[in-house]
Each structure stands twice: as structure tokens, then as C-alpha cells.
Design an enzyme around this catalytic site. Structure first.
Site, PDB file in Angstrom:
ATOM      1  N   GLY A  31      19.292  41.460  75.613  1.00  0.00           N
ATOM      2  CA  GLY A  31      17.927  41.917  75.402  1.00  0.00           C
ATOM      3  C   GLY A  31      17.853  43.413  75.211  1.00  0.00           C
ATOM      4  O   GLY A  31      18.833  44.059  74.825  1.00  0.00           O
TER       5      GLY A  31
ATOM      6  N   THR B  39      15.096  46.908  79.572  1.00  0.00           N
ATOM      7  CA  THR B  39      15.200  45.848  80.576  1.00  0.00           C
ATOM      8  C   THR B  39      16.595  45.804  81.175  1.00  0.00           C
ATOM      9  O   THR B  39      16.762  45.623  82.387  1.00  0.00           O
ATOM     10  CB  THR B  39      14.848  44.485  79.957  1.00  0.00           C
ATOM     11  OG1 THR B  39      13.534  44.539  79.403  1.00  0.00           O
ATOM     12  CG2 THR B  39      14.911  43.381  80.996  1.00  0.00           C
ATOM     13  N   GLY B  40      17.608  45.982  80.344  1.00  0.00           N
ATOM     14  CA  GLY B  40      18.979  45.983  80.837  1.00  0.00           C
ATOM     15  C   GLY B  40      19.232  47.072  81.857  1.00  0.00           C
ATOM     16  O   GLY B  40      19.910  46.853  82.872  1.00  0.00           O
TER      17      GLY B  40
ATOM     18  N   CYS C  27      20.238  43.235  67.003  1.00  0.00           N
ATOM     19  CA  CYS C  27      20.676  44.415  67.750  1.00  0.00           C
ATOM     20  C   CYS C  27      21.735  45.212  67.002  1.00  0.00           C
ATOM     21  O   CYS C  27      21.945  46.389  67.293  1.00  0.00           O
ATOM     22  CB  CYS C  27      21.176  44.017  69.137  1.00  0.00           C
ATOM     23  SG  CYS C  27      22.418  42.725  69.142  1.00  0.00           S
TER      24      CYS C  27
ATOM     25  N   ALA D 205      17.448  47.513  75.800  1.00  0.00           N
ATOM     26  CA  ALA D 205      18.122  48.480  76.662  1.00  0.00           C
ATOM     27  C   ALA D 205      17.271  48.807  77.884  1.00  0.00           C
ATOM     28  O   ALA D 205      17.803  48.973  78.990  1.00  0.00           O
ATOM     29  CB  ALA D 205      18.438  49.751  75.872  1.00  0.00           C
TER      30      ALA D 205
ATOM     31  N   GLU E 104      24.254  42.790  77.442  1.00  0.00           N
ATOM     32  CA  GLU E 104      24.391  43.067  76.006  1.00  0.00           C
ATOM     33  C   GLU E 104      23.040  43.557  75.541  1.00  0.00           C
ATOM     34  O   GLU E 104      22.065  42.816  75.517  1.00  0.00           O
ATOM     35  CB  GLU E 104      24.817  41.807  75.237  1.00  0.00           C
ATOM     36  CG  GLU E 104      25.280  42.125  73.808  1.00  0.00           C
ATOM     37  CD  GLU E 104      24.146  42.387  72.835  1.00  0.00           C
ATOM     38  OE1 GLU E 104      24.077  43.524  72.324  1.00  0.00           O
ATOM     39  OE2 GLU E 104      23.338  41.493  72.593  1.00  0.00           O
TER      40      GLU E 104
END
EC number: 1.2.1.71
Length: 485
Positions: A220, A224-225, A278, A222, A243
């Protein structure tokens, strides 16, 4: 009934949410999200199922996965139709995603046997055995851009290794997630081995915070990551595979070869899936001079002719809308910001009905401090450069590192590029969005940590157990100093 917990379809007890078809704003799915309590029920169901699932032989788990593969193949057209309606991607493209769902399963099975499994050798009278054991309960967060294909690349390797799963699809694509779970159910998967929790931010937070999960597999944004990474801080016992996105550079040199082939490669890199991959090219580096000018002229001409339409239109469109009106507005706001900083639009992205945005190309050469952002849509930034060394330096000026590409027929230029570029996926004379399922997928920096493709997913879905074994204890002829028997 929107949640699949312990083999039963149950209604969510949280807030109602809907999935809108982004090309006409029609409701295609409606339901209630899972509450924190329901998320915990799903985690507990997965924990209970883990006891029996991990005891099955690899062959038995593989047979179950292959049964799911058959369901995917038999229902591939329905999968493609649902993804098209929910994401707005052209039907020709969603059909390739449905096919990739099945293809990735075969890659995952091969990867399990090649990268994990069991092996042994003899050394100094000892049997040295390497085994792999499942981690336990894995949370899987799916993205909206490939809502069938990408979660599959996490779920299948996790199950093959003996893990159980709690799956949360993107709140933008709950229908696709529900359909995938119904195919697992039809394949005969034991209850609780996969559990589906639908919902938005609060559901995701509850799943990530659950003390009952042993790892989290995420594809998802960046933002949220990075939130998940901070949330998992101080928990070394939990595996986190991220990822995320990229601000991906594509460098064109004067030795680009055929003009139309180069333009086509750029379009495929920047605007396929309406720029919602992405690995899409976000920054395009073009040399100053006549050859660069000719390339830009041709690129602008071709981009203006791209067919943008709803997924079932005839003739078929090249790209559809953004996933939502909010996503469309984000691209338009990004364009306006770049214009205010000094960018010059070569083609201005324009809003259409619902979530449609036409492709935009903007020359940002004169922007001194170019924002290092991922514009997840059809907005391509052009930078003119003087030397390849300068282009590579500018290309590397990003906190991301997912993909990069060079278009050049000169072997020396390619060697310089591949030696100096910082990215996990680096292509030559091919679109940036082209990646193999049996190659590592991911990159350094803010693009993530592990490599969550089907093949390399095997590495983080099981932990290695190393053993030194003998049939009985041995008494050496000479005891260690200080030991008397």
C-alpha cells in the site's frame, strides 16, 4: 454478510461503508465494517485453525492451494468483471490480473520447495538438518490497485508455509476481497484458516494492534506503511513486510533508438492503470537538445490521443479513472502545486466525470526544490538534463527506491546507470511497470523492507530451524579440560 470468520459469513457490527464504481459513482458493494471485537474473533479463529493447519503435510496444503487455483481459473471472467467495476480499470487489463492470480500460485508453490522446505547433509558424524516452520497468524493488508493479484502473493505463500491468515482488503475494493474469499471457501479450505475482516482505518488499526498476530504483510501507500512501522516498533518478535510506493525515475538518453518505440515505452511506464501502479514512472529525465525536443513533441502528441473511458467501453480504452474522486482531486492538486512552484504544463491533466482525470505532463526543470512525493496517478514530471551523470544524480535524489529505468542502446550508458542507480527494480529499454513474479519485487528506502513477490514471499512466511542431530549421545575419547566422569 460481509465478514468471513471461523468459516462463517457474518454481518459487520461497525460503521456502514460502500464501494463506488469510480467511473459512474454507482454503489457496487455495501456493508458494515468489522469492529475491534470482531477483528479479535477473527484472530482467535486463525490461531485455533493454526494448530491443525500446520500439522498437515506440505502436499496436503499444496492440494488445497491448487484447488483454489482451479476456482480462480473457472471464475476468471467474473473476477475480471468485479475488479473492472470496482476499480475502473479496463476489462482487458483486469482479465490479465485474473490470469496472474492463478499464475502466481504456481510460482509460490515452486518457491516454497526451492527456498524453504527441508534439506540435510552430513558433517563430522552429525546430521545437519534445515527445516522451516510457520510463524503463526499472519495479517494481510491488500491494496486497491491490484485487489486480487497482490494479496494473493501474500496469502498463498503464507498458507503453503503453514500459517493461517486474517485478510483485510482495501476499503476501496471490498467486493473483490469478498469474492476471493468465496473462492477459497468453494475450494474447501478448513474453517478459520483464512478469515476476512472488512472495514476502513479503524478495522486496520485493530488488526495491526492485535497481540494475537505473529506478522503483518502489507502492500500500500508509504504513509500507511510508515505508520505500521512505527506501530510495530519494539516488537522484534513480529515479522513486518512492507511493500510501498516510489517516486520512480526514468532516464532517456540521446541513444534512445526508435522514436515511437521509446514513446510507447514511456506511456506504458507512466500512464498504464491510470498511473496507479507503484512502479509507474513519476519523473522522466530527457536530454537537452534536438533529440530530446523531438521526443517530447512526439510524447505529447501520443499522450493527447490516449483513450480514457469506462472499463467496458468499445473500442477499449487504454486507461480508466482514478480509484475515487478524492484520488483524482489529489492529482489535480499536485499539478496545481507544481505549477505554482514554476512547473510548465505540456499537457494539463483535467478532471472528468466521477473520478476521471486525463493524463498530464509537466516540465519541472525550473523547480529548484522538487517535492519528493509519489503522485499516484497519471501525472508525469519532465526534467531536462545535460549529462547522464547529472540525470542519475537527480534520479537518486529521492527517499524512495522502488523502480528505475534507462532507455538507451549504448551499453556503456547502461553499465554506468546500473552501477550508480539506487532502486530495487532497474529496467533497460523496457517499461518500468514490467516485473517478473519470480524476481524480487521491492526496493530500499521508503519503498519498503522485504520483497513481497510470490517467489520471495517464501522467505518471510517461515522461519528456518537449524538442527545438528545424532542417533545417540557420544562420549569422546578425550574429555574437555576440567570435566571428570
Amino acid at each position: 454478510m460481509t465478514q468471513w470468520i471461523a468459516g462463517e459469513w457474518v454481518e459487520g457490527l461497525g460503521e456502514e461503508f460502500t464501494s463506488l464504481s469510480p467511473y459512474d459513482n454507482q454503489v457496487v458493494w455495501r456493508g458494515k465494517g468489522a469492529t475491534a471485537e470482531q477483528v479479535e474473533m477473527a484472530v482467535k479463529a486463525a490461531r485455533q485453525a493454526f494448530v491443525g493447519w500446520k500439522k498437515l503435510s506440505v502436499a496436503e496444503r499444496e492440494a488445497m492451494v491448487l484447488a483454489f487455483a482451479e476456482q480462480v481459473k473457472e471464475n476468471s471472467e467474473e473476477i475480471a468483471q468485479v475488479i473492472a467495476k470496482e476499480t475502473g480499470k479496463p476489462l482487458w487489463e483486469t482479465r490479465t490480473e485474473a490470469a496472474a492470480m492463478a499464475g502466481k500460485i504456481a510460482i509460490s508453490i515452486r518457491a516454497y520447495h526451492e527456498r524453504t522446505g527441508e534439506s540435510q547433509k552430513e558433517a563430522a558424524g552429525n546430521q545437519i538438518v534445515l527445516r522451516h516452520r510457520p510463524l503463526g497468524v499472519m495479517a494481510v493488508f491488500g491494496p486497491y490497485n491490484f485487489p486480487g493479484h497482490l494479496p494473493n502473493g501474500h496469502i498463498v505463500p503464507a498458507l503453503l508455509a503453514g500459517n493461517t491468515v486474517v485478510f483485510k482488503p482495501s476499503e476501496q475494493t471490498p467486493w473483490t476481497g469478498e469474492l476471493a474469499m468465496k473462492l477459497w471457501q468453494a475450494a474447501g479450505l478448513p474453517q478459520g484458516v483464512i478469515n476476512l475482516v472488512q472495514g476502513g482505518k479503524e478495522t486496520g488499526i485493530a488488526l495491526a494492534e492485535s497481540k494475537g498476530i505473529d506478522g503483518l504483510l502489507f502492500t500500500g501507500s508509504a504513509n500507511t506503511g510508515h505508520l505500521l512501522h512505527r506501530q510495530f516498533a519494539g516488537q522484534p518478535g513480529k515479522m513486518l513486510a512492507l511493500e510501498m510506493g516510489g517516486n520512480n525515475p526514468m532516464v532517456i538518453t540521446d541513444h534512445y533508438g526508435d522514436l515511437d518505440a521509446t514513446v510507447y515505452t514511456i506511456i506504458q511506464s507512466a500512464f498504464i492503470s491510470a498511473g496507479q501502479r507503484c512502479t509507474c514512472a513519476r519523473r522522466l529525465y530527457i536530454p537537452l537538445g534536438e533529440k530530446g525536443d523531438a521526443l517530447i513533441t512526439r510524447l505529447v502528441e501520443a499522450t493527447k490521443k490516449l483513450r480514457v473511458d469506462q472499463p467496458f467501453a468499445e473500442p477499449a480504452p487504454f486507461m480508466g479513472p482514478q480509484i475515487s474522486e478524492a484520488a483524482a482531486n489529489f492529482i489535480l492538486a499536485a499539478q496545481a502545486n507544481l505549477q505554482s512552484l514554476g512547473g510548465e504544463s505540456l499537457i494539463e491533466a483535467k478532471a472528468g466525470e466521477a473520478a476521471f482525470v486525463t493524463p498530464g505532463i509537466i516540465d519541472v526543470t525550473n523547480i529548484a526544490e522538487l517535492p519528493d512525493e509519489e503522485y499516484f496517478g497519471p501525472l508525469l514530471q519532465v526534467v531536462r538534463y545535460q549529462t547522464l551523470e547529472q540525470a542519475v544524480e537527480l534520479a537518486n535524489d529521492t527517499r524512495f527506491g522502488l523502480s528505475a529505468g534507462l532507455v538507451s542502446t549504448d551499453d556503456g550508458e547502461w553499465q554506468y546507470f546500473v552501477d550508480h542507480i539506487r532502486a530495487g527494480i532497474v529496467n533497460r529499454n523496457r517499461q518500468l511497470t514490467g516485473a517478473s513474479g519470480d524476481a524480487p519485487f521491492g526496493g530500499p528506502g521508503a519503498s519498503g523492507n522485504l520483497r513481497p513477490s510470490a517467489y520471495y514471499a517464501a522467505d518471510y512466511c517461515a522461519y528456518p530451524m537449524a538442527s545438528m542431530e545424532g542417533e545417540e549421545t557420544l562420549l569422546p575419547a578425550t574429555l574437555s579440560p576440567g570435566v571428570e566422569l
